[in-house]
Design an enzyme around this catalytic site. Structure first.
Site, PDB file in Angstrom:
ATOM      1  N   HIS A 147      46.066  31.929  45.447  1.00 44.46           N
ATOM      2  CA  HIS A 147      46.787  31.552  44.229  1.00 44.46           C
ATOM      3  C   HIS A 147      47.990  30.708  44.653  1.00 44.46           C
ATOM      4  O   HIS A 147      49.134  31.173  44.633  1.00 44.46           O
ATOM      5  CB  HIS A 147      47.244  32.788  43.453  1.00 44.46           C
ATOM      6  N   GLU A 186      34.577  38.459  41.534  1.00 46.14           N
ATOM      7  CA  GLU A 186      35.691  39.278  41.016  1.00 46.14           C
ATOM      8  C   GLU A 186      35.236  39.922  39.729  1.00 46.14           C
ATOM      9  O   GLU A 186      34.688  39.244  38.856  1.00 46.14           O
ATOM     10  CB  GLU A 186      36.884  38.389  40.637  1.00 46.14           C
ATOM     11  N   TYR A 220      35.579  39.570  33.859  1.00 41.76           N
ATOM     12  CA  TYR A 220      36.207  40.880  33.595  1.00 41.76           C
ATOM     13  C   TYR A 220      35.821  41.407  32.231  1.00 41.76           C
ATOM     14  O   TYR A 220      35.547  40.629  31.315  1.00 41.76           O
ATOM     15  CB  TYR A 220      37.728  40.752  33.658  1.00 41.76           C
ATOM     16  N   GLU A 223      38.063  30.359  39.280  1.00 38.76           N
ATOM     17  CA  GLU A 223      38.207  30.423  37.810  1.00 38.76           C
ATOM     18  C   GLU A 223      38.585  29.060  37.238  1.00 38.76           C
ATOM     19  O   GLU A 223      39.300  28.965  36.237  1.00 38.76           O
ATOM     20  CB  GLU A 223      39.223  31.512  37.420  1.00 38.76           C
ATOM     21  N   TRP A 276      44.045  28.585  32.934  1.00 37.51           N
ATOM     22  CA  TRP A 276      45.269  29.328  33.282  1.00 37.51           C
ATOM     23  C   TRP A 276      45.832  29.012  34.668  1.00 37.51           C
ATOM     24  O   TRP A 276      46.870  29.552  35.036  1.00 37.51           O
ATOM     25  CB  TRP A 276      45.027  30.836  33.135  1.00 37.51           C
TER      26      TRP A 276
END
Ligand code: BMA
Length: 369
Positions: free
Chosen positions: A128, A299, A262, A191, A196
């Site tokens: 990140h 994930e 998720y 992602e 985001w």
């Protein structure tokens, strides 16, 4: 001539015997990968037939109620065994910080990676990275030209390569007891189909994203000669194969096809989640079959495990229908209340987790210490 024909036939027979009918050995994107890295990739391929590895982010570094205890692991506390896949986070390494954005010292991380590898564990890294332009975090999406400025000819290109140098030094320093580079999975810019992170779909075009990935791959493997990486592409859950491939950097740059997904907390969350898992597991397993890659669920989880049969009632029945390499549950924060994705001792989902972990097809590690 006869001898040549015989030798050719023998070779064909031997090859087809050792690989099984119609099977091809997967080949890494990095043509100069170390032997250990090639071996790990073969192992992942062979294990697809045996079962699915259980993974957990930061499992050995901390958990609910503890930080850096020798042998500590919430997964072990609840099931008696350790995960087979260990997730680690590089965020803030690029700033030369001694610890990452989740308070794990990089020196500790290296020691834990080493230990995990010695015990047969597999290590995977996410990154990140901060927003190079604003100085904000990876989640800072205020402006949409960060990726462009990092590319060749961009105003931040040199600074971005300097960040990659720091990563390269870190990967080069992951060495086993004989001084050989430890092979690891690397899952950058994940992602990316979401909105985001500064590398997400609203922040750059598909072409820019692919350039960012390819540049990172080329710089680490060719310029810096880092040859212990297995590259994992992992968008957020997508609705179609077309979407999965829209920003895909290409087979020459990727080894493992994954995705992150998720379960949320809405009333139809379980349905939406299992549907997304099914769609994306079908995509990654089909494409892997076609391209000779390895599929995974990079994930996943349900924050705070608010459904007591989440593991045996929702997650496992869905993913166990597919031959995937592993699933990685996200972290059990020690300093962020209710931010955990694997049970800890006393949590009501513990029995359910234990039951799932006892399934013959779940692969874990018995001994870590
Ligand atoms: C997020 C959260 C954050 C964490 C980040 C990077 O999903 O867990 O608390 O800092 O991942 O690991």
């Amino acid at each position: 001539m006869k001898q040549l024909l015989f030798a050719t036939l023998l070779l064909i027979a031997v090859t087809s015997c050792s690989q099984g009918k119609g099977e091809k050995q997967p080949v890494l994107a990095d043509k100069n990968a170390t032997q250990e890295t090639k071996d790990l990739y073969q192992l992942l391929s062979q294990r697809l037939k045996k079962g699915i590895m259980l993974g957990h982010q930061d499992d050995l570094a901390y958990g609910v109620g503890w930080y850096m205890l020798p042998g500590g692991s919430n997964v072990k506390d609840v099931t008696g065994r350790y995960p087979a896949v260990f997730g680690w986070e590089l965020g803030d390494l690029e700033l030369h910080d001694p610890y990452n954005l989740d308070s794990v010292y990089f020196s500790d991380m290296k020691a834990l990676v080493n230990r995990a590898y010695a015990k047969g564990g597999i290590n995977t890294f996410s990154w990140h990275a901060d927003n190079l332009v604003t100085g904000g975090s990876a989640w800072d999406c205020k402006q949409d030209s960060v990726v462009r400025t990092c590319l060749l000819g961009g105003s931040n290109h040199a600074r971005f390569l300097a960040w990659l140098d720091i990563l390269a030094d870190f990967f080069a320093d992951l060495k086993d007891k004989d001084g050989k580079p430890i092979p690891v999975l690397f899952r950058p810019f994940h992602e990316n189909t979401g909105n985001w992170f500064w590398w997400c779909a609203e922040q750059c075009t598909p072409k820019e994203y692919k350039q960012l990935w390819r540049m990172t791959f080329d710089y680490l493997t060719n310029t810096r000669q880092i040859h212990n990486l297995i590259w994992v592409y992992s968008p957020a859950g997508v609705p179609s194969e077309e979407k999965y491939l829209e920003r895909y950097p290409g087979n020459k740059y990727v080894d493992i096809l994954g995705f992150d997904s998720y379960m949320g907390n809405s009333e139809d969350a379980a349905d939406a989640y299992t549907k997304q898992l099914d769609t994306n597991l079908t995509i990654v397993t089909d494409l892997s079959e076609k391209w000779n890659k390895i599929p995974t669920l990079s994930e996943t989880g349900l924050e705070a495990i608010t459904v007591n049969n989440y593991f045996t009632g929702i997650l496992w029945p869905t993913i166990s229908k597919y031959n995937i390499s592993y699933f990685l549950l996200w972290r059990n924060a020690f300093n962020k209340p209710n931010h955990f994705f694997a049970p800890y001792p006393g949590h009501p989902s513990g029995e359910d987790f234990k039951k799932m972990a006892a399934d013959k097809r779940i692969i874990m590690i018995d001994n870590y210490l």
